[in-house]
Write a protein that holds these residues in place. Structure first.
Motif, mmCIF file in Angstrom:
data_model
loop_
_atom_site.group_PDB
_atom_site.id
_atom_site.type_symbol
_atom_site.label_atom_id
_atom_site.label_comp_id
_atom_site.label_asym_id
_atom_site.label_seq_id
_atom_site.Cartn_x
_atom_site.Cartn_y
_atom_site.Cartn_z
ATOM 1 N N ARG A 42 11.566 74.164 74.125
ATOM 2 C CA ARG A 42 12.560 75.060 74.721
ATOM 3 C C ARG A 42 13.212 75.972 73.689
ATOM 4 O O ARG A 42 13.350 75.604 72.526
ATOM 5 C CB ARG A 42 13.656 74.257 75.434
ATOM 6 C CG ARG A 42 13.204 73.610 76.737
ATOM 7 C CD ARG A 42 14.418 73.090 77.511
ATOM 8 N NE ARG A 42 15.238 74.174 78.001
ATOM 9 C CZ ARG A 42 15.258 74.594 79.273
ATOM 10 N NH1 ARG A 42 14.497 74.013 80.171
ATOM 11 N NH2 ARG A 42 16.054 75.583 79.640
ATOM 12 N N TYR A 44 16.179 77.703 74.899
ATOM 13 C CA TYR A 44 17.538 77.822 75.423
ATOM 14 C C TYR A 44 17.817 76.651 76.345
ATOM 15 O O TYR A 44 16.873 76.018 76.799
ATOM 16 C CB TYR A 44 17.686 79.140 76.200
ATOM 17 C CG TYR A 44 16.982 79.101 77.544
ATOM 18 C CD1 TYR A 44 15.611 79.363 77.650
ATOM 19 C CD2 TYR A 44 17.674 78.750 78.712
ATOM 20 C CE1 TYR A 44 14.963 79.297 78.871
ATOM 21 C CE2 TYR A 44 17.013 78.676 79.941
ATOM 22 C CZ TYR A 44 15.674 78.953 80.005
ATOM 23 O OH TYR A 44 15.016 78.869 81.210
ATOM 24 N N LEU A 48 19.572 72.604 73.913
ATOM 25 C CA LEU A 48 18.210 72.118 74.194
ATOM 26 C C LEU A 48 17.152 72.837 73.362
ATOM 27 O O LEU A 48 15.986 72.436 73.356
ATOM 28 C CB LEU A 48 17.882 72.275 75.687
ATOM 29 C CG LEU A 48 18.747 71.500 76.687
ATOM 30 C CD1 LEU A 48 18.264 71.758 78.111
ATOM 31 C CD2 LEU A 48 18.739 70.010 76.391
ATOM 32 N N GLU A 53 9.770 69.586 76.357
ATOM 33 C CA GLU A 53 9.903 69.252 77.776
ATOM 34 C C GLU A 53 8.568 69.371 78.488
ATOM 35 O O GLU A 53 7.638 70.009 77.992
ATOM 36 C CB GLU A 53 10.904 70.201 78.450
ATOM 37 C CG GLU A 53 10.381 71.635 78.564
ATOM 38 C CD GLU A 53 11.284 72.563 79.355
ATOM 39 O OE1 GLU A 53 12.374 72.136 79.782
ATOM 40 O OE2 GLU A 53 10.890 73.736 79.547
ATOM 41 N N LEU A 54 8.525 68.752 79.672
ATOM 42 C CA LEU A 54 7.436 69.034 80.594
ATOM 43 C C LEU A 54 7.736 70.410 81.186
ATOM 44 O O LEU A 54 8.828 70.617 81.724
ATOM 45 C CB LEU A 54 7.385 67.979 81.708
ATOM 46 C CG LEU A 54 6.644 66.669 81.400
ATOM 47 C CD1 LEU A 54 7.327 65.893 80.277
ATOM 48 C CD2 LEU A 54 6.547 65.803 82.645
ATOM 49 N N ASN A 141 16.686 64.602 79.708
ATOM 50 C CA ASN A 141 16.265 64.292 81.085
ATOM 51 C C ASN A 141 14.848 63.753 81.167
ATOM 52 O O ASN A 141 14.538 62.952 82.043
ATOM 53 C CB ASN A 141 16.352 65.541 81.962
ATOM 54 C CG ASN A 141 17.785 65.939 82.245
ATOM 55 O OD1 ASN A 141 18.651 65.095 82.406
ATOM 56 N ND2 ASN A 141 18.021 67.232 82.287
ATOM 57 N N ASP A 142 13.968 64.202 80.299
ATOM 58 C CA ASP A 142 12.553 63.838 80.391
ATOM 59 C C ASP A 142 12.236 62.497 79.726
ATOM 60 O O ASP A 142 11.154 61.949 79.916
ATOM 61 C CB ASP A 142 11.676 64.940 79.776
ATOM 62 C CG ASP A 142 11.759 66.262 80.543
ATOM 63 O OD1 ASP A 142 12.725 66.460 81.303
ATOM 64 O OD2 ASP A 142 10.863 67.109 80.374
HETATM 65 O O1 C5P Z 1 13.781 75.665 82.636
HETATM 66 P P1 C5P Z 1 14.983 75.866 83.489
HETATM 67 O O2 C5P Z 1 16.201 76.227 82.686
HETATM 68 O O3 C5P Z 1 14.758 76.748 84.673
HETATM 69 O O4 C5P Z 1 15.286 74.417 84.106
HETATM 70 C C1 C5P Z 1 16.304 74.190 85.040
HETATM 71 C C2 C5P Z 1 17.037 72.915 84.682
HETATM 72 O O5 C5P Z 1 16.156 71.815 84.655
HETATM 73 C C3 C5P Z 1 17.687 72.952 83.314
HETATM 74 O O6 C5P Z 1 18.928 72.273 83.391
HETATM 75 C C4 C5P Z 1 16.727 72.184 82.447
HETATM 76 O O7 C5P Z 1 17.370 71.590 81.370
HETATM 77 C C5 C5P Z 1 16.194 71.140 83.409
HETATM 78 N N1 C5P Z 1 14.842 70.685 83.047
HETATM 79 C C6 C5P Z 1 14.670 69.440 82.451
HETATM 80 N N2 C5P Z 1 13.426 68.996 82.126
HETATM 81 C C7 C5P Z 1 12.344 69.761 82.370
HETATM 82 C C8 C5P Z 1 12.489 71.036 82.966
HETATM 83 C C9 C5P Z 1 13.750 71.464 83.300
HETATM 84 O O8 C5P Z 1 15.662 68.726 82.232
HETATM 85 N N3 C5P Z 1 11.147 69.282 82.047
#
Ligand code: C5P
Length: 156
Positions: A42, A44, A48, A53-54, A141-142
């Motif tokens: 990532r 941003y 993060l 991330e996935l 989260n992942d």
């Molecule tokens: O990538 P984007 O900012 O659109 O993702 C939306 C929300 O989902 C964000 O809060 C991001 O941190 C979370 N997210 C995540 N794990 C991922 C993809 C997105 O926690 N694999």
């Protein structure tokens, strides 16, 4: 409504299902090939940036989760994909949006159909082995999905 339906509607479990249906979904892709998984780094937000991330993103209104994930993977990685079954638990994203809506993060097993993945919206993308995944700096989260991902990676 018939009485039985009214009873169900006032039931907490019904409210729970209704709440789930109305939660905004963020769909993420477990792209697994030859025992490795494709992760994206990532850029941003600041807290993060640099974490892996996935890849995936928010399901838009009127989209099915699988359609949304195919769109996001086309945009983010430049690939055509086939979205498979869910993997891992639902992750509640408290306060993920700027609004008061509830967001739930769900992972799907995904197959690459065409195209070479490119980091079109990420700092970098990279294939991780099981050992590398366990060591990776994942977005918080992942992290809950690691054991499920490892199990699936060992089967592929
Ligand atoms: O990538 P984007 O900012 O659109 O993702 C939306 C929300 O989902 C964000 O809060 C991001 O941190 C979370 N997210 C995540 N794990 C991922 C993809 C997105 O926690 N694999």
């Amino acid at each position: 409504y018939p009485t039985s339906v009214q009873a169900a509607m006032s039931d907490e479990r019904f409210a729970g299902h209704e709440g789930e249906d109305h939660a905004q979904e963020v769909a993420a892709a477990a792209i697994i090939s030859a025992g490795s998984i494709l992760l994206a780094q990532r850029t941003y937000p600041e807290e993060l940036a640099g974490l892996w991330e996935l890849p995936g993103g928010k399901v838009h209104d009127g989209e099915l989760p699988a359609e949304a994930l195919r769109r996001e993977l086309e945009e983010e990685l430049g690939v055509t994909t086939a979205i498979g079954p869910r993997i891992g638990v639902d992750v509640d994203l408290a306060g993920a949006g700027s609004d008061s809506e509830r967001y739930v993060l769900r992972a799907y097993l995904v197959q690459l159909i065409a195209g070479e993945p490119q980091p079109l919206e990420h700092a970098e993308i990279r294939w991780f082995t099981v050992a590398e995944l366990r060591d990776a700096d994942l977005v918080p989260n992942d992290r809950v999905w690691v054991d499920d991902l490892v199990r699936s990676m060992r089967e592929h």
